[in-house]
Design an enzyme around this catalytic site. Structure first.
Site, short mmCIF file in Angstrom:
data_model
loop_
_atom_site.label_atom_id
_atom_site.label_comp_id
_atom_site.label_asym_id
_atom_site.label_seq_id
_atom_site.Cartn_x
_atom_site.Cartn_y
_atom_site.Cartn_z
N ASN A 42 -41.82 60.98 14.22
CA ASN A 42 -41.61 59.63 14.77
C ASN A 42 -40.36 59.54 15.66
O ASN A 42 -40.22 58.59 16.45
CB ASN A 42 -41.50 58.57 13.65
CG ASN A 42 -42.83 58.22 13.03
OD1 ASN A 42 -42.90 57.80 11.88
ND2 ASN A 42 -43.93 58.39 13.77
N ASP A 75 -50.08 53.05 7.94
CA ASP A 75 -50.41 53.20 9.35
C ASP A 75 -51.08 51.94 9.89
O ASP A 75 -51.74 51.22 9.14
CB ASP A 75 -51.35 54.42 9.53
CG ASP A 75 -51.42 54.88 10.97
OD1 ASP A 75 -50.54 54.50 11.78
OD2 ASP A 75 -52.36 55.62 11.30
N ARG A 105 -56.36 61.61 8.22
CA ARG A 105 -55.52 62.81 8.23
C ARG A 105 -54.28 62.59 7.36
O ARG A 105 -53.99 61.47 6.95
CB ARG A 105 -55.16 63.23 9.65
CG ARG A 105 -54.61 62.16 10.51
CD ARG A 105 -54.19 62.69 11.89
NE ARG A 105 -53.73 61.57 12.68
CZ ARG A 105 -54.48 60.91 13.57
NH1 ARG A 105 -55.70 61.31 13.83
NH2 ARG A 105 -53.99 59.88 14.21
N ASN A 120 -49.44 49.56 12.09
CA ASN A 120 -48.56 48.44 12.47
C ASN A 120 -48.67 48.10 13.95
O ASN A 120 -48.74 46.93 14.33
CB ASN A 120 -47.09 48.80 12.18
CG ASN A 120 -46.80 48.93 10.70
OD1 ASN A 120 -47.64 48.60 9.89
ND2 ASN A 120 -45.63 49.42 10.37
N ARG A 141 -51.13 48.74 16.13
CA ARG A 141 -52.43 48.17 16.50
C ARG A 141 -52.54 46.73 16.02
O ARG A 141 -53.08 45.87 16.69
CB ARG A 141 -53.56 49.02 15.89
CG ARG A 141 -53.87 50.24 16.73
CD ARG A 141 -54.72 51.21 15.98
NE ARG A 141 -53.94 51.94 15.00
CZ ARG A 141 -54.46 52.57 13.95
NH1 ARG A 141 -55.75 52.51 13.72
NH2 ARG A 141 -53.68 53.24 13.14
C1 FPP Z 1 -46.93 53.40 11.31
O1 FPP Z 1 -47.66 52.50 12.11
C2 FPP Z 1 -45.69 52.78 10.80
C3 FPP Z 1 -44.43 53.27 10.97
C4 FPP Z 1 -44.14 54.54 11.66
C5 FPP Z 1 -43.25 52.53 10.49
C6 FPP Z 1 -43.41 51.93 9.13
C7 FPP Z 1 -42.23 51.12 8.79
C8 FPP Z 1 -42.27 49.95 8.13
C9 FPP Z 1 -43.49 49.30 7.62
C10 FPP Z 1 -40.99 49.29 7.83
C11 FPP Z 1 -40.70 49.51 6.37
C12 FPP Z 1 -39.30 49.38 6.08
C13 FPP Z 1 -38.78 49.62 4.86
C14 FPP Z 1 -37.34 49.49 4.63
C15 FPP Z 1 -39.61 50.07 3.74
P1 FPP Z 1 -47.86 52.86 13.66
O2 FPP Z 1 -46.70 52.34 14.41
O3 FPP Z 1 -48.12 54.32 13.80
O4 FPP Z 1 -49.16 52.02 13.99
P2 FPP Z 1 -50.31 52.41 15.05
O5 FPP Z 1 -51.02 53.63 14.48
O6 FPP Z 1 -51.18 51.21 15.01
O7 FPP Z 1 -49.65 52.64 16.36
#
Ligand code: FPP
Length: 260
Positions: free
Chosen positions: A83, A35, A209, A37, A39
């Site tokens: 998602n 989690d 969570r 990415n 932010r």
């Molecule tokens: C959650 O961060 C991340 C995701 C829903 C996507 C994760 C996907 C990858 C890291 C790509 C990996 C790819 C492979 C093939 C393994 P968020 O977007 O919820 O972050 P936030 O809470 O900061 O908004």
């Protein structure tokens, strides 16, 4: 002035971590909720996708670190069933990222003996993504090293419902009796039937969570939460989590005296 460690120093630190980790007390299976990415990207004034693409670097580093430490199973929450409700553009871009990442990483999977696996409602994935994924799973199916499982279009409640329906169908067809249903039968009907339960669940990004992840399987997992955002997470952070895990007393409902 910021201090950037040289590669040599980083490797030395890895070795120091690895020296501290008790190989006899390693979890076989580590599950991770990646989690933060979005932010991470926002902090840098970039679009959310910048965070997801950089998250792939963390995936590569963590899988390499897990392999070095001797962890057999890594399961990554890559895309949840919830998602799909994100903005269409982000969903499409994540799917594209998945396709390009799998295509790019397959040579590395073969070189490092990594077996790629996936759990979730995979038939919901775009055809191109499913095709790339299935081909990579097929190609790596005989590899005997780390089993890297991507939870894709995955939701634990759906997985549990799927298992319930599948068992009900077996009862209806006379394959099994209601009395035969036990925890083993139930587990056999989960997507994770061919792997052990995760002993350690790591969540990055500072939230406390579980977000519908492996609810049945983590009944006795140790939980580790870190404020670090996923694109900043590296193998050293995995090793910190392993050291923390090794300090825990896993009692499984027994007393401390019994366990010791
Ligand atoms: C959650 O961060 C991340 C995701 C829903 C996507 C994760 C996907 C990858 C890291 C790509 C990996 C790819 C492979 C093939 C393994 P968020 O977007 O919820 O972050 P936030 O809470 O900061 O908004």
């Amino acid at each position: 002035m910021s201090f950037k460690p040289s590669r040599g120093l980083l490797i030395k630190n890895n070795m120091e971590y690895l020296d501290k980790i008790d190989l006899l007390k390693l979890p076989k299976h580590v599950a991770i909720i990646m989690d933060g990415n979005g932010r991470w990207a926002k902090e840098k004034g970039k679009l959310r996708m910048f965070g997801h693409s950089n998250g792939v670097t963390s995936v590569r580093d963590v899988v390499e670190g897990a392999d070095k430490a001797g962890i057999k199973y890594i399961t990554l929450y890559t895309f949840s069933s919830e998602n799909w409700n994100r903005p269409k553009l982000e969903v499409m871009a994540i799917m594209e990222l998945m396709v390009s990442t799998i295509a790019k990483e397959i040579a590395g999977f073969m070189k490092n003996n990594i077996k790629l696996n996936a759990i979730g409602d995979l038939d919901k994935l775009p055809a191109k993504c499913l095709k790339e994924l299935t081909a990579a799973m097929q190609k790596t199916s005989q590899n005997t090293g780390v089993v890297l499982t991507l939870a894709l279009s995955y939701g634990s409640r759906r997985e549990i419902l799927h298992a319930v329906k599948s068992i009900a169908a077996q009862v209806k067809s006379g394959e099994i009796e209601i009395e035969d249903i036990n925890e083993d039968v139930f587990e056999h009907n989960l997507f994770t039937n061919d792997m052990p339960h995760p002993e350690l669940l790591i969540r990055t990004g500072g939230e406390y969570r579980i977000s519908n992840y492996l609810l049945w399987q983590i009944a006795y997992a140790e939980l580790y939460f870190t404020p670090k955002l996923w694109p900043d997470f590296r193998k050293e952070d995995l090793y910190e989590a392993l050291l923390d895990y090794q300090k825990r007393e896993r009692r499984f409902g027994m007393t401390s005296e019994q366990v010791n």
